[in-house]
Design a protein around this motif. Structure first.
Motif, PDB file in Angstrom:
ATOM      1  N   ASP A  40       6.472  -4.524   0.094  1.00 55.42           N
ATOM      2  CA  ASP A  40       7.175  -5.269  -0.956  1.00 55.42           C
ATOM      3  C   ASP A  40       7.586  -4.338  -2.095  1.00 55.42           C
ATOM      4  O   ASP A  40       8.704  -4.424  -2.608  1.00 55.42           O
ATOM      5  CB  ASP A  40       6.299  -6.404  -1.488  1.00 55.42           C
ATOM      6  CG  ASP A  40       6.110  -7.529  -0.476  1.00 55.42           C
ATOM      7  OD1 ASP A  40       6.897  -7.599   0.495  1.00 55.42           O
ATOM      8  OD2 ASP A  40       5.157  -8.329  -0.643  1.00 55.42           O
ATOM      9  N   GLU A  41       6.666  -3.451  -2.484  1.00 52.82           N
ATOM     10  CA  GLU A  41       6.989  -2.497  -3.548  1.00 52.82           C
ATOM     11  C   GLU A  41       8.113  -1.560  -3.107  1.00 52.82           C
ATOM     12  O   GLU A  41       9.004  -1.236  -3.897  1.00 52.82           O
ATOM     13  CB  GLU A  41       5.746  -1.686  -3.913  1.00 52.82           C
ATOM     14  CG  GLU A  41       4.689  -2.489  -4.642  1.00 52.82           C
ATOM     15  CD  GLU A  41       3.405  -1.701  -4.856  1.00 52.82           C
ATOM     16  OE1 GLU A  41       3.359  -0.499  -4.489  1.00 52.82           O
ATOM     17  OE2 GLU A  41       2.443  -2.294  -5.380  1.00 52.82           O
ATOM     18  N   LEU A  42       8.070  -1.146  -1.855  1.00 51.81           N
ATOM     19  CA  LEU A  42       9.103  -0.251  -1.336  1.00 51.81           C
ATOM     20  C   LEU A  42      10.469  -0.944  -1.314  1.00 51.81           C
ATOM     21  O   LEU A  42      11.484  -0.349  -1.680  1.00 51.81           O
ATOM     22  CB  LEU A  42       8.719   0.219   0.065  1.00 51.81           C
ATOM     23  CG  LEU A  42       9.620   1.260   0.705  1.00 51.81           C
ATOM     24  CD1 LEU A  42       9.630   2.533  -0.125  1.00 51.81           C
ATOM     25  CD2 LEU A  42       9.133   1.569   2.112  1.00 51.81           C
ATOM     26  N   VAL A  43      10.484  -2.201  -0.915  1.00 48.29           N
ATOM     27  CA  VAL A  43      11.736  -2.967  -0.901  1.00 48.29           C
ATOM     28  C   VAL A  43      12.276  -3.104  -2.323  1.00 48.29           C
ATOM     29  O   VAL A  43      13.477  -2.942  -2.559  1.00 48.29           O
ATOM     30  CB  VAL A  43      11.516  -4.354  -0.251  1.00 48.29           C
ATOM     31  CG1 VAL A  43      12.684  -5.279  -0.522  1.00 48.29           C
ATOM     32  CG2 VAL A  43      11.288  -4.208   1.238  1.00 48.29           C
ATOM     33  N   GLU A  44      11.393  -3.365  -3.259  1.00 49.37           N
ATOM     34  CA  GLU A  44      11.818  -3.511  -4.655  1.00 49.37           C
ATOM     35  C   GLU A  44      12.411  -2.199  -5.184  1.00 49.37           C
ATOM     36  O   GLU A  44      13.460  -2.191  -5.827  1.00 49.37           O
ATOM     37  CB  GLU A  44      10.619  -3.909  -5.520  1.00 49.37           C
ATOM     38  CG  GLU A  44      10.975  -4.190  -6.964  1.00 49.37           C
ATOM     39  CD  GLU A  44       9.759  -4.628  -7.760  1.00 49.37           C
ATOM     40  OE1 GLU A  44       9.653  -4.172  -8.917  1.00 49.37           O
ATOM     41  OE2 GLU A  44       8.937  -5.392  -7.230  1.00 49.37           O
ATOM     42  N   ARG A  45      11.752  -1.086  -4.853  1.00 57.00           N
ATOM     43  CA  ARG A  45      12.279   0.210  -5.278  1.00 57.00           C
ATOM     44  C   ARG A  45      13.625   0.498  -4.638  1.00 57.00           C
ATOM     45  O   ARG A  45      14.534   1.032  -5.272  1.00 57.00           O
ATOM     46  CB  ARG A  45      11.301   1.330  -4.925  1.00 57.00           C
ATOM     47  CG  ARG A  45      10.177   1.455  -5.918  1.00 57.00           C
ATOM     48  CD  ARG A  45       9.550   2.841  -5.818  1.00 57.00           C
ATOM     49  NE  ARG A  45       8.252   2.738  -5.184  1.00 57.00           N
ATOM     50  CZ  ARG A  45       7.679   3.680  -4.463  1.00 57.00           C
ATOM     51  NH1 ARG A  45       8.287   4.817  -4.253  1.00 57.00           N
ATOM     52  NH2 ARG A  45       6.496   3.513  -3.939  1.00 57.00           N
ATOM     53  N   ALA A  46      13.767   0.141  -3.372  1.00 54.86           N
ATOM     54  CA  ALA A  46      15.032   0.367  -2.665  1.00 54.86           C
ATOM     55  C   ALA A  46      16.151  -0.454  -3.297  1.00 54.86           C
ATOM     56  O   ALA A  46      17.280   0.032  -3.438  1.00 54.86           O
ATOM     57  CB  ALA A  46      14.886   0.013  -1.191  1.00 54.86           C
TER      58      ALA A  46
END
Length: 95
Positions: A40-46
């Motif tokens: 989820d954090e990675l998707v948000e950063r992307a």
């Protein structure tokens, strides 16, 4: 009586195995939840990176257009100045 004791021993062993498996499953579920959080954090950063990239492209296009028009303005100013100097030079020569 011996059968009962053997049965109880087997039952205790099975319960112990069951507890171990239960703990392993709990750990696995916890790891999955941590991975999901990381995803989820990675998707948000992307998504933030994509938005920043779009903004960068828009800004770059604006700057490129501005530089393009500035180039034309300078070029035509030089042509105009050359033409005016030529006209004054011709007029001065014939006067």
């Amino acid at each position: 009586m011996i059968k009962i004791i053997k049965s109880m021993t087997k039952l205790c062993k099975l319960e112990e195995k069951s507890k171990k498996q239960k703990n392993i499953m709990k750990e696995n579920v916890q790891k999955i939840m941590e991975r999901q959080q990381n995803l989820d954090e990675l998707v948000e950063r992307a998504q933030r990176l994509e938005a920043a990239s779009d903004e960068y492209v828009k800004c770059a296009v604006r700057i490129q257009r501005k530089a393009h028009w500035r180039h034309y303005a300078v070029q035509y100013s030089m042509i105009g100045a050359t033409a005016i100097c030529t006209v004054f030079g011709l007029v001065w020569t014939f006067v």
